[in-house]
Design a protein around this motif. Structure first.
Motif, mmCIF file in Angstrom:
data_model
loop_
_atom_site.group_PDB
_atom_site.id
_atom_site.type_symbol
_atom_site.label_atom_id
_atom_site.label_comp_id
_atom_site.label_asym_id
_atom_site.label_seq_id
_atom_site.Cartn_x
_atom_site.Cartn_y
_atom_site.Cartn_z
ATOM 1 N N SER A 11 -6.153 -14.097 -68.210
ATOM 2 C CA SER A 11 -4.691 -13.431 -69.387
ATOM 3 C C SER A 11 -3.941 -13.513 -68.217
ATOM 4 O O SER A 11 -3.914 -14.173 -66.828
ATOM 5 C CB SER A 11 -4.909 -12.161 -69.656
ATOM 6 N N MET A 12 -2.817 -13.540 -68.297
ATOM 7 C CA MET A 12 -1.181 -13.984 -67.663
ATOM 8 C C MET A 12 -0.999 -12.784 -66.915
ATOM 9 O O MET A 12 -0.867 -11.839 -67.843
ATOM 10 C CB MET A 12 -0.644 -14.549 -68.111
ATOM 11 N N VAL A 13 -0.918 -12.461 -65.405
ATOM 12 C CA VAL A 13 -0.310 -11.424 -64.936
ATOM 13 C C VAL A 13 0.490 -11.098 -63.867
ATOM 14 O O VAL A 13 1.017 -12.289 -63.697
ATOM 15 C CB VAL A 13 -1.793 -11.157 -63.733
ATOM 16 N N GLU A 14 1.679 -10.730 -64.493
ATOM 17 C CA GLU A 14 2.910 -10.621 -63.172
ATOM 18 C C GLU A 14 3.142 -10.550 -62.441
ATOM 19 O O GLU A 14 2.614 -9.646 -61.950
ATOM 20 C CB GLU A 14 4.077 -10.919 -64.423
ATOM 21 N N TYR A 15 3.970 -11.503 -60.852
ATOM 22 C CA TYR A 15 3.871 -10.636 -59.928
ATOM 23 C C TYR A 15 5.410 -10.761 -59.434
ATOM 24 O O TYR A 15 6.025 -11.899 -60.079
ATOM 25 C CB TYR A 15 2.996 -11.294 -59.130
ATOM 26 N N SER A 58 13.024 -21.326 -48.300
ATOM 27 C CA SER A 58 12.930 -22.817 -49.029
ATOM 28 C C SER A 58 11.939 -23.262 -48.743
ATOM 29 O O SER A 58 11.042 -24.873 -49.408
ATOM 30 C CB SER A 58 14.309 -22.787 -49.408
ATOM 31 N N ASP A 59 11.474 -22.829 -47.581
ATOM 32 C CA ASP A 59 10.890 -24.450 -46.432
ATOM 33 C C ASP A 59 9.258 -23.969 -46.521
ATOM 34 O O ASP A 59 8.615 -24.477 -46.158
ATOM 35 C CB ASP A 59 11.368 -24.096 -45.305
ATOM 36 N N MET A 60 8.596 -23.235 -47.292
ATOM 37 C CA MET A 60 7.577 -22.604 -47.681
ATOM 38 C C MET A 60 6.913 -23.913 -48.581
ATOM 39 O O MET A 60 7.809 -24.009 -49.614
ATOM 40 C CB MET A 60 7.536 -21.902 -48.062
ATOM 41 N N SER A 61 5.686 -24.413 -48.759
ATOM 42 C CA SER A 61 5.021 -25.014 -49.198
ATOM 43 C C SER A 61 4.847 -24.312 -50.378
ATOM 44 O O SER A 61 4.549 -23.135 -50.243
ATOM 45 C CB SER A 61 3.213 -25.170 -48.918
ATOM 46 N N PHE A 62 4.554 -24.557 -51.546
ATOM 47 C CA PHE A 62 3.397 -23.444 -52.714
ATOM 48 C C PHE A 62 3.166 -22.906 -52.485
ATOM 49 O O PHE A 62 3.076 -22.051 -52.348
ATOM 50 C CB PHE A 62 3.462 -24.368 -53.879
ATOM 51 N N LEU A 63 1.339 -23.386 -51.642
ATOM 52 C CA LEU A 63 0.594 -23.187 -51.328
ATOM 53 C C LEU A 63 1.361 -22.157 -50.728
ATOM 54 O O LEU A 63 -0.224 -20.533 -49.952
ATOM 55 C CB LEU A 63 -0.363 -24.350 -50.561
ATOM 56 N N GLU A 64 1.626 -22.618 -49.662
ATOM 57 C CA GLU A 64 1.954 -21.231 -48.250
ATOM 58 C C GLU A 64 2.382 -19.769 -49.537
ATOM 59 O O GLU A 64 2.466 -18.106 -49.054
ATOM 60 C CB GLU A 64 2.979 -21.928 -47.821
ATOM 61 N N MET A 65 3.612 -20.241 -50.655
ATOM 62 C CA MET A 65 4.251 -19.368 -50.941
ATOM 63 C C MET A 65 3.136 -18.448 -51.880
ATOM 64 O O MET A 65 2.683 -16.642 -51.805
ATOM 65 C CB MET A 65 4.661 -19.519 -52.282
ATOM 66 N N LEU A 66 1.941 -19.285 -52.340
ATOM 67 C CA LEU A 66 0.939 -18.647 -53.318
ATOM 68 C C LEU A 66 -0.597 -17.458 -52.209
ATOM 69 O O LEU A 66 -0.657 -16.093 -52.317
ATOM 70 C CB LEU A 66 -0.603 -19.303 -53.252
ATOM 71 N N ASP A 67 -0.677 -18.737 -50.584
ATOM 72 C CA ASP A 67 -0.672 -17.213 -49.350
ATOM 73 C C ASP A 67 0.014 -16.319 -48.915
ATOM 74 O O ASP A 67 -0.801 -14.881 -48.408
ATOM 75 C CB ASP A 67 -0.531 -18.501 -48.204
ATOM 76 N N VAL A 68 1.580 -15.924 -49.403
ATOM 77 C CA VAL A 68 2.026 -14.810 -49.060
ATOM 78 C C VAL A 68 1.587 -13.712 -49.905
ATOM 79 O O VAL A 68 1.861 -12.373 -49.538
ATOM 80 C CB VAL A 68 3.038 -14.575 -48.593
ATOM 81 N N LEU A 69 1.455 -14.235 -51.266
ATOM 82 C CA LEU A 69 1.350 -13.327 -52.663
ATOM 83 C C LEU A 69 -0.060 -12.525 -51.990
ATOM 84 O O LEU A 69 0.021 -11.928 -51.932
ATOM 85 C CB LEU A 69 1.408 -14.155 -53.914
ATOM 86 N N ASN A 70 -0.815 -13.727 -51.836
ATOM 87 C CA ASN A 70 -2.073 -13.092 -51.757
ATOM 88 C C ASN A 70 -2.015 -12.036 -50.455
ATOM 89 O O ASN A 70 -2.830 -11.341 -50.574
ATOM 90 C CB ASN A 70 -2.836 -14.116 -51.769
#
Length: 248
Positions: A18-22, A29-41
């Motif tokens: 299912s979709m989960v919201e965060y 802005s200079d973060m890569s998309f994967l770096e953003m996911l790293d921060v979330l994790n």
């Protein structure tokens, strides 16, 4: 920058996802998309929650491992890049971002955003190679002259990184762009002619066995391909397949 994420979460291949919201604040802005996911994790782990599983490896746009559907587009809103090359400056403060795995029967979800893409490996193993007798020593690189146009076209086909964006972009989940690229890189060279007929027949047969759909001729695969693999390869593979079928 503050962003709102809707991420597909699935515990395992058998579980119902299912979709989960965060909500994530302080995104640069200079973060890569994967770096953003790293921060979330990191935030999820600090709260004692399960981190989001996603594939990644080189983070240099070479391996194609970081395969995600972002707001309905393979690899996100920018063109000719993989997810690891996508930066958060492509989004605005307050944006809502939907992140999903590839959606294809032949790419079953393993966990969260990770899918099983070994179907591509089996297609490659079915014929994506050449057999060369070296008599105990390597063949000289310049032993067989090759026209530049053919060499360039072969190299362009060989740049396919097997990420699966073509499958994700196609409404029929077709793997014809991937398969045709792997067929073309050898079909264009003299070294690939000995096994040409068997190669195309075996690779197309394996592609069909894996459950990929037929080509839709809409061109979405070429548009979303991070390496810009041309639709001309599909036409070439069809010609090779027809010739091999008649010969057989």
């Amino acid at each position: 920058m503050k962003i709102y994420l809707k991420i597909w979460r699935q515990k395992n291949a058998e579980a119902k996802g299912s979709m989960v919201e965060y909500t994530l604040e302080g995104v640069e802005s200079d973060m890569s998309f994967l770096e953003m996911l790293d921060v979330l994790n990191e935030e999820l782990i600090s709260k004692g929650e399960e981190p989001v599983e996603f594939d990644h490896d080189c983070r240099e746009g070479i391996c194609g491992t970081c395969s995600l559907m972002i707001n309905g587009r393979p690899h996100g809103p920018d063109s000719r890049i993989t997810v690891c090359q996508l930066h958060m400056r492509s989004f605005n403060d307050g944006d809502s971002i939907v992140i999903e795995p590839w959606r294809a029967k032949a790419f079953p979800v393993i966990k969260d955003l990770i899918v099983d893409r070994t179907a591509f490996d089996r297609i490659q193993q079915a014929g994506g190679y050449i057999s060369v007798n070296t008599s105990g020593r390597p063949v000289d690189a310049n032993a067989i002259p090759i026209e530049k146009d053919a060499a360039d076209a072969s190299f362009n086909a060989a740049t396919c990184i097997g990420c699966g964006a073509c499958v994700a972009a196609c409404k029929n989940a077709s793997a014809m762009l991937f398969t045709s690229a792997k067929v073309s890189q050898f079909a264009l060279l003299p070294q690939g002619q000995v096994e040409a007929a068997d190669r195309v027949l075996n690779m197309v047969r394996q592609m069909d066995l894996e459950g990929f759909g037929n080509c839709t001729n809409t061109g979405a695969c070429e548009i979303e391909c991070p390496k810009g693999i041309s639709l001309e390869n599909i036409a070439r593979m069809n010609r090779e397949y027809l010739a091999a079928s008649v010969k057989g």
